[in-house]
Scaffold this active site. Structure first.
Site, PDB file in Angstrom:
ATOM      1  CG  LEU A 131      -2.081  -1.115   1.183  1.00  9.08           C
ATOM      2  CD1 LEU A 131      -2.789  -0.606   2.722  1.00  9.08           C
ATOM      3  CD2 LEU A 131      -2.871  -0.970   0.235  1.00  9.08           C
ATOM      4  CG  ASP A 132       0.421   4.579  -2.763  1.00  7.82           C
ATOM      5  OD1 ASP A 132       1.167   3.609  -3.145  1.00  7.82           O
ATOM      6  OD2 ASP A 132      -0.279   5.153  -3.636  1.00  7.82           O
ATOM      7  NE  ARG A 133       5.562   8.459   3.075  1.00  8.53           N
ATOM      8  CZ  ARG A 133       5.098   9.550   3.609  1.00  8.53           C
ATOM      9  NH1 ARG A 133       4.919   9.776   4.817  1.00  8.53           N
ATOM     10  NH2 ARG A 133       5.014  10.846   2.861  1.00  8.53           N
ATOM     11  CG  LEU A 134       0.850   9.767   1.608  1.00  9.27           C
ATOM     12  CD1 LEU A 134       0.943  10.855   0.533  1.00  9.27           C
ATOM     13  CD2 LEU A 134       1.451  10.201   2.829  1.00  9.27           C
ATOM     14  CB  THR A 135      -3.063   3.981   0.752  1.00  5.50           C
ATOM     15  OG1 THR A 135      -2.944   5.051  -0.541  1.00  5.50           O
ATOM     16  CG2 THR A 135      -4.287   3.365   0.884  1.00  5.50           C
TER      17      THR A 135
END
Length: 288
Positions: A131-135
């Site tokens: 998962l993206d760091r911001l997700t």
């Protein structure tokens, strides 16, 4: 007997460095300076066969060595990461915003992988996807390195059904639901992925499920930043997105405006047991 390779230390495996070739001490000193020289002289570097690299070691071009990296100073991510499920084969967590899946760049210790290895005492724990760091949301790990490929293959061939929730503005002029298809390319060294002409390689079903701007996103492919790119392409960028449609400056210790994107659910047939698996994020608040 083959020499022992470097083990996991501080929940991190050793870094792998590809060499130009020649005397290793001279090359590492030239490329990485005194810290790398000190590691070699202290016997902390191994070659691909696990043998200690010393001041007399000469290796051909393309050879690899392994060494422990020096950890950067990192701002702690002040959010919990609950375990949703654990058995002998897999661990599923509810990843918070701002926590990278695995070490990369300036994010090393403050990653889901390192946190979880320390928390559970599982040195071979590996992510089956990212998962993206911001997700935020559901993230699956395998407990043993030997199992990782079986689960990774599910994600690679699109055999995992994934559902996301997102918050964005509402535009009555944008007809929904709709399937967004495009060709997304993410180039090394560039922050943004871009849509380019050509055969589509990314597909997302976008549905508005609340008049207050709650969207259900169902990706049918898994390109980097796919959901963020597709929402921005509709003129509906996800709230809190620092990359789309424009790149904004991020402050490392500012956790006040998370990207409003949640990996809500994953479903798949377990490659080991054949049973149907379903894992759902328990995060509430803006997602209700």
């Amino acid at each position: 007997m083959k020499p022992a390779s470097l083990a996991v230390r501080d929940a991190l495996g050793p870094a792998r460095v590809r060499l130009h070739g020649g005397p290793v001490l001279a090359e590492l000193t030239h490329r990485f300076g005194a810290p790398a020289r000190a590691k070699l002289l202290a016997g902390e570097i191994r070659d691909a066969d696990g043998a200690v690299v010393d001041s007399n070691t000469v290796l051909p071009p393309g050879s690899f060595i392994r060494l422990y990296r020096d950890l950067p100073d990192e701002v702690p991510v002040p959010f919990e990461m609950p375990v949703l499920y654990q058995d002998d084969d897999i661990v599923v967590v509810d990843k918070p915003h701002f926590l990278a899946t695995m070490p990369r760049g300036r994010h090393v210790a403050q990653t889901a992988l390192v946190r979880l290895r320390c928390q559970l005492g599982l040195p071979e724990l590996s992510p089956a996807h990212r998962l993206d760091r911001l997700t935020a949301g559901v993230l699956l790990f395998t407990t043993q390195r030997a199992l990782r490929g079986r689960y990774q293959t599910l994600f690679a061939r699109g055999a995992v059904h994934k559902t996301y929730l997102a918050r964005a503005a509402v535009d009555p002029a944008v007809a929904l639901p709709r399937v967004v298809r495009s060709r997304i390319v993410k180039r090394r060294g560039q922050l943004q992925a871009v849509c380019e002409p050509g055969e589509p390689n990314a597909e997302t079903l976008v549905e508005l499920i609340s008049p207050k701007g709650l969207y259900r996103l169902t990706p049918r492919t898994g390109r980097t930043h796919q959901l963020r790119v597709h929402m921005a392409s509709l003129g509906l960028p996800i709230i809190g997105d620092p990359l789309y449609p424009k790149v904004l400056h991020e402050v490392d210790d500012d956790f006040s405006s998370p990207l409003q994107l949640l990996a809500k659910r994953i479903e798949f047939d377990d490659p080991l047991t054949g049973s149907r698996r379903e894992f759902i994020s328990r995060r509430e608040g803006i997602w209700s």
